[in-house]
Motif scaffolding. Structure first.
Motif, mmCIF file in Angstrom:
data_model
loop_
_atom_site.group_PDB
_atom_site.id
_atom_site.type_symbol
_atom_site.label_atom_id
_atom_site.label_comp_id
_atom_site.label_asym_id
_atom_site.label_seq_id
_atom_site.Cartn_x
_atom_site.Cartn_y
_atom_site.Cartn_z
ATOM 1 N N ALA A 506 36.731 1.869 -4.010
ATOM 2 C CA ALA A 506 36.502 0.425 -4.119
ATOM 3 C C ALA A 506 37.064 -0.118 -5.428
ATOM 4 C CB ALA A 506 35.010 0.125 -4.025
ATOM 5 N N GLU A 507 36.906 0.633 -6.510
ATOM 6 C CA GLU A 507 37.427 0.182 -7.806
ATOM 7 C C GLU A 507 38.948 0.126 -7.795
ATOM 8 O OE1 GLU A 507 35.652 3.030 -10.395
ATOM 9 O OE2 GLU A 507 33.899 1.778 -10.817
ATOM 10 N N GLN A 508 39.582 1.129 -7.184
ATOM 11 C CA GLN A 508 41.047 1.188 -7.172
ATOM 12 C C GLN A 508 41.658 0.157 -6.232
ATOM 13 O OE1 GLN A 508 41.659 5.265 -6.077
ATOM 14 N NE2 GLN A 508 40.737 6.048 -7.962
ATOM 15 N N SER A 509 40.935 -0.210 -5.193
ATOM 16 C CA SER A 509 41.492 -1.112 -4.182
ATOM 17 C C SER A 509 41.081 -2.568 -4.394
ATOM 18 C CB SER A 509 41.046 -0.667 -2.787
ATOM 19 O OG SER A 509 39.633 -0.712 -2.674
ATOM 20 N N GLY A 510 40.237 -2.834 -5.402
ATOM 21 C CA GLY A 510 39.789 -4.199 -5.637
ATOM 22 C C GLY A 510 38.615 -4.621 -4.772
ATOM 23 N N LEU A 511 38.011 -3.670 -4.039
ATOM 24 C CA LEU A 511 36.873 -4.001 -3.181
ATOM 25 C C LEU A 511 35.548 -3.963 -3.926
ATOM 26 C CD1 LEU A 511 37.845 -2.019 0.052
ATOM 27 C CD2 LEU A 511 37.949 -4.490 -0.298
ATOM 28 N N ILE A 512 35.562 -3.526 -5.182
ATOM 29 C CA ILE A 512 34.309 -3.336 -5.907
ATOM 30 C C ILE A 512 33.570 -4.658 -6.092
ATOM 31 C CG2 ILE A 512 35.393 -3.546 -8.178
ATOM 32 C CD1 ILE A 512 32.559 -1.139 -7.230
ATOM 33 N N ARG A 513 34.320 -5.753 -6.271
ATOM 34 C CA ARG A 513 33.625 -7.029 -6.506
ATOM 35 C C ARG A 513 32.915 -7.534 -5.254
ATOM 36 N NH1 ARG A 513 35.948 -12.777 -8.884
ATOM 37 N NH2 ARG A 513 33.963 -13.864 -8.722
ATOM 38 N N PRO A 514 33.601 -7.641 -4.097
ATOM 39 C CA PRO A 514 32.846 -8.083 -2.913
ATOM 40 C C PRO A 514 31.717 -7.118 -2.558
ATOM 41 C CG PRO A 514 35.058 -7.352 -2.304
ATOM 42 C CD PRO A 514 35.032 -7.450 -3.792
ATOM 43 N N MET A 515 31.902 -5.823 -2.845
ATOM 44 C CA MET A 515 30.849 -4.862 -2.549
ATOM 45 C C MET A 515 29.643 -5.102 -3.460
ATOM 46 S SD MET A 515 31.246 -0.742 -2.177
ATOM 47 C CE MET A 515 31.376 -0.384 -3.925
ATOM 48 N N THR A 516 29.906 -5.390 -4.752
ATOM 49 C CA THR A 516 28.813 -5.677 -5.687
ATOM 50 C C THR A 516 28.110 -6.973 -5.308
ATOM 51 O OG1 THR A 516 30.033 -4.535 -7.447
ATOM 52 C CG2 THR A 516 28.238 -5.984 -8.119
#
Length: 709
Positions: A506-516
């Motif tokens: 998620a961090e590498q793909s930019g998904l970490i923000r919507p996941m958070t």
């Protein structure tokens, strides 16, 4: 100049409106047309512009074709025509000038500069018109335009010339021998100029560009056009010579913009692709052997988030300097390559965090591996974050992917793809490594990309994600005082996916923000449900990544969720790492102050593993520090960790901060932490991360005092 009429031809309404208003504000009379066809209709209606601004890409007739048609009409043969386009590749630039354009301006337009460019072109057009109508005006104009005329006799000797021509060539008054005209011509151009002038005696005209070398070594670029005299005139020739140094410099600047990366000065992607394709085509169409080293800076995105884009740009320039120094050093010898192996090496920037180094030649795999490892050794060392803080360094963790043509790919895009995929594999494995392309790896990368897509779907739908809660307990009583919320992914086919796998993804793909964002909203909703059921979950901690913390809108999102659920802000704790605070001190302080104003707790996670600065503990509004689990694991047997934890607890107590120890797994560890004065404990001893229903049961049962054990 009285009324100056400008025709603007562009299919974009916004561009037409803004251009019209800017030019009208400067006193120009402006007419506009949305297409080339509409422009020709205006011209047919007796509108005679003094200058045309002509877009290249339009529906119907293109700007190129319109320019050619205008130039074919004697009325517009010398009319200034400026091509406007967002295309800045060499082919587009060449076609604009070949179509007869006077000048070439790239979009988006620099509106404050545009009226000045228009005035400049109009002045040039007026000057040229005067040049054609008056010899006296011609002499004055030559000084402005750097243009000089001349007349030769049948032997090539100079008979007559203008003062400007004499000034350009640095010669005395005529007559002058033919050799005097060649004295300052650049040695590399002399034979070509001499041959062109000799051709005049045979009746052949010419147009050439050549260079002069001044006494101080300065280079002047000249355009020279020569014509043999007509049969009814005395034998000889005439022509003109113009100083085009400024034009050449502008063209060089256009090439730099079209071919080179403005930040690093390296070739850009399009130029590298063009040169690599030529190299792979080989001489006479025979396939050439090319080796590509694709360098991916795994840590660049994190660096930019931590320290800001300005510092990231400075570090990138320092990184590129390392690349250049490596190539300037004896890199070929280090790899056991021939001495001339680097003669055709290419170096360019692919995109924000990626670079390409192309090495032609059929070299052995061991030699290429040695070269790649030498390259990695030269660029992998940490870089200083800022010149004013030489003690602070950061590793960009470069990963180098290597591919070869024609073994791995026969076209340039395939070659780049193979090297890029290999570099990404190296990045996934942690960076700072070399990975040669292997078709077997493609399946693994495909699986990773599939998992990324599935994670995106899981975040969008939410039905596969589940919140888990790990209890936090009072160190003395053992009673629960809150929890840390964690995320689990129940994959429909694979079952439970390890957080160690999908969180980095998620961090590498930019998904970490919507996941958070999803986790934050669901966690607050769960707190609201517990409160409605009469349960007291305590303060719930939520981990916040740098992407979410600095991405904008985190405070607004928290406000919205709290308002919707009615949960008191004091029940939330935002956990951030030390590294996140170092990204932007000013922005961090703004966000933290906004959270503090709402009585949201702020916890500093993994304390002791990073900067551990007393300064930022005092500067930032922090409520709690968490002792990293690595210091707790062998706390009862490691005196060094005992001293470190004691110091952290003492520091927290002195500053009025709560101290949380995570990773507590044994009674011995818990007892030691209680004796040190730690406030809150978290770990498997008190409970593993559990679903919300199990945590509800956990907080509902009675607890005996931990200090009694």
């Amino acid at each position: 100049m009285n009324e100056v009429r400008v025709l603007v031809v562009d299919d974009e309404p916004v561009t037409r409106i803004i251009t019209d208003k800017v030019l009208q504000a400067q006193g120009f009379t402006v007419r506009s047309a949305e297409s080339a066809e509409a422009a020709f209709a205006l011209l047919a209606d007796d509108f005679r512009p003094d200058l045309i601004l002509l877009d290249v890409v339009m529906p119907g007739m293109s700007g190129y074709e319109a320019c050619r048609r205008l130039r074919a009409d004697a009325r517009y043969e010398h009319l200034p025509i400026v091509m406007l386009t967002a295309l800045d590749d060499q082919k587009s630039i060449d076609e604009a000038y070949f179509s007869g354009a006077t000048d070439f301006i790239t979009k988006p337009l620099n509106m404050p500069l545009l009226p000045h460019r228009v005035r400049h072109l109009l002045r040039s057009a007026m000057t040229f018109q005067q040049l054609m109508t008056s010899r006296e005006t011609l002499l004055n104009t030559q000084k402005l335009a750097g243009l000089g005329d001349w007349t030769l006799d049948s032997s090539g000797a100079l008979l007559e010339c203008s003062e400007q021509f004499r000034a350009l060539l640095g010669i005395g008054r005529p007559p002058r021998p033919a050799s005097a005209l060649l004295a300052r011509v650049h040695p590399e151009d002399r034979a070509r100029v001499e041959a062109a002038r000799a051709g005049l005696r045979g009746g052949a005209g010419y147009e050439i560009e050549y260079r002069l070398v001044g006494p101080d070594g300065a280079i002047t670029h000249l355009l020279e056009v020569g014509y043999p005299n007509s049969p009814d005139a005395p034998p000889g020739a005439h022509g003109y010579t113009q100083d085009i140094t400024k034009r050449v410099e502008v063209e060089a600047q256009v090439r730099r913009l079209a071919w080179f990366d403005p930040l690093t000065g390296l070739r850009n992607r399009s130029r590298m692709v063009e040169l690599m394709a030529d190299e792979m085509a080989g001489p006479d169409g025979a396939a050439g052997v090319l080796n590509l080293f694709f360098v991916h800076l795994t840590g660049l995105r994190k660096f930019a988030l931590l320290f800001g884009q300005a510092r990231a740009d400075a570090v990138l320039r320092a990184f590129v300097e390392r690349l250049r120094r490596f190539l300037a050093a004896d890199a070929a010898a280090l790899a056991g390559l021939p001495d001339d192996a680097l003669a055709g090496v290419g170096l360019g920037r692919y995109d924000e965090a990626d670079f390409m180094l192309s090495l032609p030649g059929d070299h052995s795999l061991p030699a290429l591996a040695r070269f790649a490892e030498a390259l990695l050794a030269a660029i992998a060392a940490p870089l200083e974050v800022a010149a004013d803080d030489p003690g602070e360094a950061f590793s960009l963790a470069p990963a180098i992917g290597v591919s070869r043509s024609p073994a791995d790919a026969r076209d340039v895009h395939g070659l780049i793809h193979c090297a890029m995929r290999s570099a990404i594999r190296g990045a996934v494995e942690g960076g700072s490594r070399v990975v040669f392309f292997d078709p077997a790896h493609e399946a693994e990368l495909a699986a990773r990309h599939l998992l990324e897509r599935q994670l995106r779907v899981a975040i969008d739908h939410g039905d596969q994600l589940e919140l888990y809660f790990q209890p936090k307990v009072d160190a003395l009583s053992g009673a629960p005082v809150g929890a840390e919320v964690l995320l689990r992914w129940q994959h429909p086919e694979r079952g439970m996916v390890s957080p160690g796998e999908f969180i980095p993804l998620a961090e590498q793909s930019g998904l970490i923000r919507p996941m958070t964002d999803w986790l934050l909203a669901r966690a607050v909703e769960q707190i609201a449900a517990w409160r409605a059921a009469g349960l007291t979950p305590g303060r719930v901690s939520i981990n916040m990544s740098a992407h979410s913390f600095y991405g904008g809108g985190v405070v607004r999102l928290i406000d919205e969720v709290l308002a919707r659920t009615g949960v008191p802000a004091s029940q939330l704790v935002v956990e951030i790492t030390e590294g996140t605070l170092m990204h932007d001190h000013v922005a961090a302080l703004q966000v933290l102050n906004a959270l503090r104003e709402r009585q949201i707790g702020i916890s500093l996670d993994d304390f002791g593993t990073g900067y551990s600065s007393l300064g930022y503990l005092q500067r930032f509004p922090i409520d709690e520090i968490k002792v990293d689990r690595s210091f707790v694991t062998d706390l009862d047997t490691n005196p060094g960790n005992q001293a470190l934890v004691s110091a952290i607890v003492g520091l927290g107590r002195a500053l009025g901060l709560a101290v949380v120890a995570e990773g507590v797994e044994t009674d011995a560890q818990a007892g030691h932490l209680r004796r040190l004065g730690c406030h809150i404990l978290q770990g498997f001893l008190y409970g593993r991360p559990m679903p919300a229903a199990d945590f509800a049961t956990y907080i509902a049962r009675p607890f005996r005092s931990a200090s009694a054990s």
